[in-house]
Design a protein around this motif. Structure first.
Motif, PDB file in Angstrom:
ATOM      1  N   VAL A 110       0.854  -1.185   0.000  1.00 10.50           N
ATOM      2  CA  VAL A 110       0.000   0.000   0.000  1.00 10.50           C
ATOM      3  C   VAL A 110       0.894   1.240   0.000  1.00 10.50           C
ATOM      4  CG1 VAL A 110      -1.771   1.306   1.227  1.00 10.50           C
ATOM      5  CG2 VAL A 110      -1.798  -1.185   1.305  1.00 10.50           C
ATOM      6  N   LYS A 111       0.653   2.128  -0.951  1.00 16.78           N
ATOM      7  CA  LYS A 111       1.427   3.361  -1.052  1.00 16.78           C
ATOM      8  C   LYS A 111       0.490   4.556  -0.973  1.00 16.78           C
ATOM      9  CE  LYS A 111       4.624   5.856  -4.116  1.00 16.78           C
ATOM     10  NZ  LYS A 111       5.332   5.820  -5.421  1.00 16.78           N
ATOM     11  N   VAL A 112       0.768   5.436  -0.040  1.00 13.50           N
ATOM     12  CA  VAL A 112      -0.054   6.632   0.166  1.00 13.50           C
ATOM     13  C   VAL A 112       0.788   7.868  -0.110  1.00 13.50           C
ATOM     14  CG1 VAL A 112      -1.271   8.018   1.878  1.00 13.50           C
ATOM     15  CG2 VAL A 112      -1.575   5.544   1.844  1.00 13.50           C
ATOM     16  N   THR A 113       0.235   8.786  -0.888  1.00 12.15           N
ATOM     17  CA  THR A 113       0.930  10.044  -1.162  1.00 12.15           C
ATOM     18  C   THR A 113       0.055  11.214  -0.714  1.00 12.15           C
ATOM     19  OG1 THR A 113       0.064  10.043  -3.431  1.00 12.15           O
ATOM     20  CG2 THR A 113       2.278   9.160  -3.095  1.00 12.15           C
ATOM     21  N   ILE A 114       0.690  12.175  -0.060  1.00 16.13           N
ATOM     22  CA  ILE A 114      -0.010  13.356   0.450  1.00 16.13           C
ATOM     23  C   ILE A 114       0.754  14.594  -0.016  1.00 16.13           C
ATOM     24  CG2 ILE A 114      -0.851  14.536   2.516  1.00 16.13           C
ATOM     25  CD1 ILE A 114      -0.556  11.807   3.974  1.00 16.13           C
ATOM     26  N   ASN A 163       8.975   9.011   4.180  1.00 17.01           N
ATOM     27  CA  ASN A 163      10.081   9.901   3.835  1.00 17.01           C
ATOM     28  C   ASN A 163      10.126  11.141   4.724  1.00 17.01           C
ATOM     29  OD1 ASN A 163       7.744  11.048   2.743  1.00 17.01           O
ATOM     30  ND2 ASN A 163       8.820  11.954   1.001  1.00 17.01           N
ATOM     31  N   VAL A 164       9.188  11.235   5.658  1.00 13.15           N
ATOM     32  CA  VAL A 164       9.175  12.375   6.577  1.00 13.15           C
ATOM     33  C   VAL A 164       8.433  11.985   7.854  1.00 13.15           C
ATOM     34  CG1 VAL A 164       7.034  13.338   5.655  1.00 13.15           C
ATOM     35  CG2 VAL A 164       8.640  14.860   6.788  1.00 13.15           C
ATOM     36  N   GLY A 165       8.779  12.632   8.968  1.00 14.04           N
ATOM     37  CA  GLY A 165       8.091  12.349  10.222  1.00 14.04           C
ATOM     38  C   GLY A 165       8.736  11.219  11.011  1.00 14.04           C
ATOM     39  N   SER A 166       8.132  10.884  12.128  1.00 19.08           N
ATOM     40  CA  SER A 166       8.615   9.786  12.972  1.00 19.08           C
ATOM     41  C   SER A 166       7.691   8.588  12.819  1.00 19.08           C
ATOM     42  CB  SER A 166       8.663  10.232  14.441  1.00 19.08           C
ATOM     43  OG  SER A 166       7.372  10.601  14.906  1.00 19.08           O
ATOM     44  N   VAL A 167       8.293   7.413  12.724  1.00 16.07           N
ATOM     45  CA  VAL A 167       7.523   6.186  12.498  1.00 16.07           C
ATOM     46  C   VAL A 167       7.591   5.297  13.737  1.00 16.07           C
ATOM     47  CG1 VAL A 167       7.247   4.143  11.060  1.00 16.07           C
ATOM     48  CG2 VAL A 167       8.046   6.276  10.037  1.00 16.07           C
ATOM     49  N   ILE A 188       9.481  19.164   2.038  1.00 15.93           N
ATOM     50  CA  ILE A 188       9.043  17.933   1.381  1.00 15.93           C
ATOM     51  C   ILE A 188       7.781  18.252   0.591  1.00 15.93           C
ATOM     52  CG2 ILE A 188       8.120  15.618   1.734  1.00 15.93           C
ATOM     53  CD1 ILE A 188      11.046  15.736   2.308  1.00 15.93           C
ATOM     54  N   ASN A 189       7.822  18.047  -0.711  1.00 12.24           N
ATOM     55  CA  ASN A 189       6.649  18.357  -1.536  1.00 12.24           C
ATOM     56  C   ASN A 189       5.545  17.319  -1.383  1.00 12.24           C
ATOM     57  OD1 ASN A 189       7.694  20.725  -2.711  1.00 12.24           O
ATOM     58  ND2 ASN A 189       8.894  19.510  -4.151  1.00 12.24           N
ATOM     59  N   THR A 190       5.958  16.063  -1.273  1.00 10.80           N
ATOM     60  CA  THR A 190       4.977  14.980  -1.163  1.00 10.80           C
ATOM     61  C   THR A 190       5.391  13.993  -0.092  1.00 10.80           C
ATOM     62  OG1 THR A 190       4.477  15.151  -3.528  1.00 10.80           O
ATOM     63  CG2 THR A 190       3.762  13.151  -2.405  1.00 10.80           C
ATOM     64  N   ILE A 191       4.499  13.755   0.845  1.00 10.80           N
ATOM     65  CA  ILE A 191       4.734  12.721   1.848  1.00 10.80           C
ATOM     66  C   ILE A 191       4.412  11.378   1.192  1.00 10.80           C
ATOM     67  CG2 ILE A 191       4.019  11.783   4.076  1.00 10.80           C
ATOM     68  CD1 ILE A 191       3.160  14.638   4.838  1.00 10.80           C
ATOM     69  N   THR A 192       5.330  10.436   1.295  1.00 14.21           N
ATOM     70  CA  THR A 192       5.121   9.103   0.738  1.00 14.21           C
ATOM     71  C   THR A 192       5.257   8.067   1.844  1.00 14.21           C
ATOM     72  OG1 THR A 192       6.039   9.805  -1.398  1.00 14.21           O
ATOM     73  CG2 THR A 192       5.863   7.438  -1.004  1.00 14.21           C
TER      74      THR A 192
END
Length: 247
Positions: A110-114, A163-167, A188-192
């Motif tokens: 599953v890939k989510v882009t924001i 690619n951004v944030g804490s997991v 970051i232009n797009t969070i993936t």
């Protein structure tokens, strides 16, 4: 939802420079890549009274109207919270679907882009770019200290990567305020965010249990066979002895 977020963030960030705002988005993504989004937007009671020159009910009514138009089928309600002794008033939209958030499933992933720029561009479009903020001595730290919070939390079907944030396991937490305050060329232009669609670990356990059960079954059958052969052998020996005695 997208249009509302843009308008709201433009307004909210302008006003938040001299007051307190909480903007929290919780996104839950299922194994099909579909999302349900909960959004909470609040201003401090003091900010509503002294800067907006409005009442709590008027602000709540305005937010409800905007959300109702942009979030179909969402459950919208007034919300009141207290953070560090400060009372916040606003609205909460639950179980809506955000068209801004795209999810696809391919090869079990599953890939989510924001598109963060849809949110961060509200700074530039309102004239509040990084240089303007610097000239006014506003920084991420000063806005954070003032009580401004712009955050997003995304929960995936399985353990996530981003690619951004804490997991932490399935959940990714992103400080959008920090992203907004970065120079444009460093944002970051797009969070993936990605994760497996399903966890098949349980299949290994099931396979192990079946394997152990099969082994036990084979052992039991072999023991029964050995016991049967021993019994047959004993009977044959007994018959041989009887024949020898008769002879």
């Amino acid at each position: 939802m997208k249009k509302f977020i843009h308008i709201l963030m433009t307004l909210g960030l302008c006003l938040a420079l001299s007051g307190c705002m909480k903007y929290k988005m919780q996104v839950n993504v299922d194994s099909q890549g579909k999302n349900t989004t909960d959004l909470k937007i609040m201003f401090s009671e003091d900010f509503i009274k002294n800067y907006l020159k409005s009442t709590n009910d008027q602000v709540i009514s305005s937010f409800k109207t905007s959300l109702a138009k942009s979030s179909k089928n969402a459950k919208i309600s007034a919300v009141e919270k207290t953070y560090q002794g400060v009372k916040y008033i606003g609205v909460e939209s639950k179980a809506s679907n955000s068209a801004m958030i795209k999810g696809i499933v391919k090869d079990g992933i599953v890939k989510v882009t924001i598109p963060v720029d849809k949110i961060t561009n509200s700074l530039t479009s309102s004239g509040l770019d990084t240089s303007t903020l610097s000239n006014k001595n506003y920084t991420y730290q000063s806005l954070e200290a003032a009580g401004v919070e712009v955050s997003m939390s995304v929960t995936m079907p399985q353990k996530a990567t981003s690619n951004v944030g804490s997991v932490k396991d399935k959940t990714v937490k992103i400080d959008l305020l920090k992203e907004m305050m970065k120079p444009k060329n460093k944002r970051i232009n797009t969070i993936t965010i990605t994760s497996k669609a399903h966890d098949y670990t349980y299949l290994y356990y099931i396979g192990g249990v079946i394997g152990v059960a099969a082994l036990i079954f084979v052992c039991v059958k072999l023991r029964k066979k050995d016991a049967s052969q021993d019994e047959t052998s004993n009977e044959q020996e007994s018959e041989t002895l009887d024949q020898e005695k008769e002879a």
